[in-house]
Design an enzyme around this catalytic site. Sequence first.
Site, PDB file in Angstrom:
ATOM      1  CB  CYS A 108      -0.945  -0.002   1.198  1.00 43.52           C
ATOM      2  SG  CYS A 108      -2.068  -1.408   1.173  1.00 43.52           S
ATOM      3  CG  HIS A 242      -3.056   3.447   3.044  1.00 45.85           C
ATOM      4  ND1 HIS A 242      -3.526   3.332   1.764  1.00 45.85           N
ATOM      5  CD2 HIS A 242      -3.162   2.212   3.595  1.00 45.85           C
ATOM      6  CE1 HIS A 242      -3.890   2.082   1.535  1.00 45.85           C
ATOM      7  NE2 HIS A 242      -3.685   1.382   2.639  1.00 45.85           N
ATOM      8  CG  ASN A 272      -6.617  -0.728   2.039  1.00 42.36           C
ATOM      9  OD1 ASN A 272      -6.018  -0.232   1.088  1.00 42.36           O
ATOM     10  ND2 ASN A 272      -5.999  -1.297   3.060  1.00 42.36           N
TER      11      ASN A 272
HETATM   12  N1  COA Z   1     -18.456  -8.230  11.057  1.00 40.52           N
HETATM   13  C1  COA Z   1     -18.754  -8.603  12.312  1.00 40.52           C
HETATM   14  N2  COA Z   1     -17.834  -9.044  13.185  1.00 40.52           N
HETATM   15  C2  COA Z   1     -16.563  -9.101  12.755  1.00 40.52           C
HETATM   16  C3  COA Z   1     -16.179  -8.711  11.457  1.00 40.52           C
HETATM   17  C4  COA Z   1     -17.200  -8.268  10.600  1.00 40.52           C
HETATM   18  N3  COA Z   1     -16.941  -7.867   9.339  1.00 40.52           N
HETATM   19  N4  COA Z   1     -14.855  -8.888  11.327  1.00 40.52           N
HETATM   20  C5  COA Z   1     -14.397  -9.365  12.492  1.00 40.52           C
HETATM   21  N5  COA Z   1     -15.426  -9.494  13.357  1.00 40.52           N
HETATM   22  C6  COA Z   1     -15.390  -9.975  14.725  1.00 40.52           C
HETATM   23  C7  COA Z   1     -14.210 -10.897  15.016  1.00 40.52           C
HETATM   24  O1  COA Z   1     -14.503 -12.202  14.574  1.00 40.52           O
HETATM   25  C8  COA Z   1     -14.091 -10.774  16.500  1.00 40.52           C
HETATM   26  O2  COA Z   1     -15.051 -11.604  17.089  1.00 40.52           O
HETATM   27  P1  COA Z   1     -14.684 -12.456  18.405  1.00 40.52           P
HETATM   28  O3  COA Z   1     -14.349 -11.417  19.447  1.00 40.52           O
HETATM   29  O4  COA Z   1     -15.952 -13.191  18.658  1.00 40.52           O
HETATM   30  O5  COA Z   1     -13.521 -13.295  18.023  1.00 40.52           O
HETATM   31  C9  COA Z   1     -14.503  -9.330  16.796  1.00 40.52           C
HETATM   32  O6  COA Z   1     -15.209  -8.888  15.617  1.00 40.52           O
HETATM   33  C10 COA Z   1     -13.357  -8.398  17.072  1.00 40.52           C
HETATM   34  O7  COA Z   1     -12.389  -8.616  16.078  1.00 40.52           O
HETATM   35  P2  COA Z   1     -11.053  -7.781  16.034  1.00 40.52           P
HETATM   36  O8  COA Z   1     -10.231  -8.247  14.871  1.00 40.52           O
HETATM   37  O9  COA Z   1     -10.407  -7.754  17.367  1.00 40.52           O
HETATM   38  O10 COA Z   1     -11.666  -6.320  15.745  1.00 40.52           O
HETATM   39  P3  COA Z   1     -10.922  -4.947  15.587  1.00 40.52           P
HETATM   40  O11 COA Z   1     -11.565  -3.922  16.422  1.00 40.52           O
HETATM   41  O12 COA Z   1      -9.423  -5.059  15.679  1.00 40.52           O
HETATM   42  O13 COA Z   1     -11.251  -4.550  14.072  1.00 40.52           O
HETATM   43  C11 COA Z   1     -10.191  -4.538  11.924  1.00 40.52           C
HETATM   44  C12 COA Z   1     -10.805  -5.376  13.039  1.00 40.52           C
HETATM   45  C13 COA Z   1      -9.665  -5.455  10.837  1.00 40.52           C
HETATM   46  C14 COA Z   1     -11.278  -3.623  11.349  1.00 40.52           C
HETATM   47  C15 COA Z   1      -9.049  -3.653  12.491  1.00 40.52           C
HETATM   48  O14 COA Z   1      -8.194  -4.455  13.276  1.00 40.52           O
HETATM   49  C16 COA Z   1      -8.237  -3.006  11.402  1.00 40.52           C
HETATM   50  O15 COA Z   1      -8.722  -2.183  10.652  1.00 40.52           O
HETATM   51  N6  COA Z   1      -6.908  -3.315  11.303  1.00 40.52           N
HETATM   52  C17 COA Z   1      -6.085  -2.771  10.273  1.00 40.52           C
HETATM   53  C18 COA Z   1      -6.297  -3.492   8.977  1.00 40.52           C
HETATM   54  C19 COA Z   1      -5.674  -2.799   7.794  1.00 40.52           C
HETATM   55  O16 COA Z   1      -5.710  -1.607   7.699  1.00 40.52           O
HETATM   56  N7  COA Z   1      -5.104  -3.579   6.873  1.00 40.52           N
HETATM   57  C20 COA Z   1      -4.522  -3.109   5.664  1.00 40.52           C
HETATM   58  C21 COA Z   1      -3.235  -2.438   5.924  1.00 40.52           C
HETATM   59  S1  COA Z   1      -2.570  -1.801   4.440  1.00 40.52           S
END
Ligand code: COA
Length: 317
Positions: A108, A242, A272
């Site tokens: 990215c 980004h 993204n």
């Molecule tokens: N809908 C509903 N629930 C979801 C979900 C969705 N689309 N995606 C994940 N969950 C659930 C998980 O399964 C988890 O459930 P559990 O507690 O029962 O296991 C819960 O939500 C929390 O998941 P978690 O991964 O801890 O959530 P988070 O607050 O960290 O948010 C992201 C997840 C991916 C949105 C966040 O971590 C993020 O944006 N990270 C950066 C990713 C990124 O930018 N990547 C590209 C970089 S270039």
Amino acid sequence: MKIIGTGAVHPTCAVSNEMLEKFLDTTDEWITERTGIKERCVISSEKLEDMAYEAAKRALEDANLTAADIDFLICSNVVNEYVTPALSCIIQGKLGATCPTVDINAACAGFIYAMDIADDKIKCKKAKNILIVCAEEPSRMVSWQNRSTCVLFGDGAGAAVVTEGDELKAIRLTTSSLTEVLYYQRHLEPTPYINKDENFEPLVMKGREVFKHAVSSSCKDIRRLLSQTGLEPNDIKYYVLHQANKRIIDSIRNFLGVDESKVPHNVERYGNISSAALPALLDELNRGGKLQKGDKLVFSAFGAGFTTGACVIEWAK
Ligand code: COA
């Protein structure tokens, strides 16, 4: 170096959170609250190379140049239908350009890496006008059964034409090998001799770790560049960050202590789109009449690797 033209293209198929609710265990509320994304545009009938070509053509028109004026073409891309030839070769042919081309993959952060390479080529007089095209289809890297990843990404192409000038004030790249938090393996053909385990799986991401690295590295890069250029956070007209997650954008903004109006975003509409995010957002600002000559802009991006790139540039048009 300075930027003299921008262009962008998004696929026509807009997928709303409500559409995802129909086949994933997710809700519009969860996605909006955790990411800020309301919809993303994904490739359906389009080909990535056609979108890349169109974005490049728009950037050339905006720069008042033709393909014949381009001395070098850099394409930033993570995946596309071809492993070889490089996507840049395909774009070159469609444009009718004759210059040498190369593909880079800095995930990215690819747009900033391409700017850095372009700046070096211009400085050592190997090229005057350089076309940068960022074309990405991360929707083809994720499993559409995995709610943790597929809701985050969209596809798209963004381009910029750069040329000689004094407007690039500072640029910083970092790479720290942190491969396990975000990766996608390429499926390779079997051979009669392969006797090791190979599990090709869709994109793997440790979301929370990526989130933390993204915020801390982007803040560090931006602070370094501001101190290097003697600028205060409020001297910057726009922080073009980004577009991965609105919460990441907001955290960076809060750490920098700048007003919301200085941090434009379109992640809510496109998700993204990897390295295409920065040139596509820049194109929106440019075509929306939001930029004036002399405006100071900060670009900052992060991605798999872990790679980061940031720069301070003065708007020249
Ligand atoms: N809908 C509903 N629930 C979801 C979900 C969705 N689309 N995606 C994940 N969950 C659930 C998980 O399964 C988890 O459930 P559990 O507690 O029962 O296991 C819960 O939500 C929390 O998941 P978690 O991964 O801890 O959530 P988070 O607050 O960290 O948010 C992201 C997840 C991916 C949105 C966040 O971590 C993020 O944006 N990270 C950066 C990713 C990124 O930018 N990547 C590209 C970089 S270039």
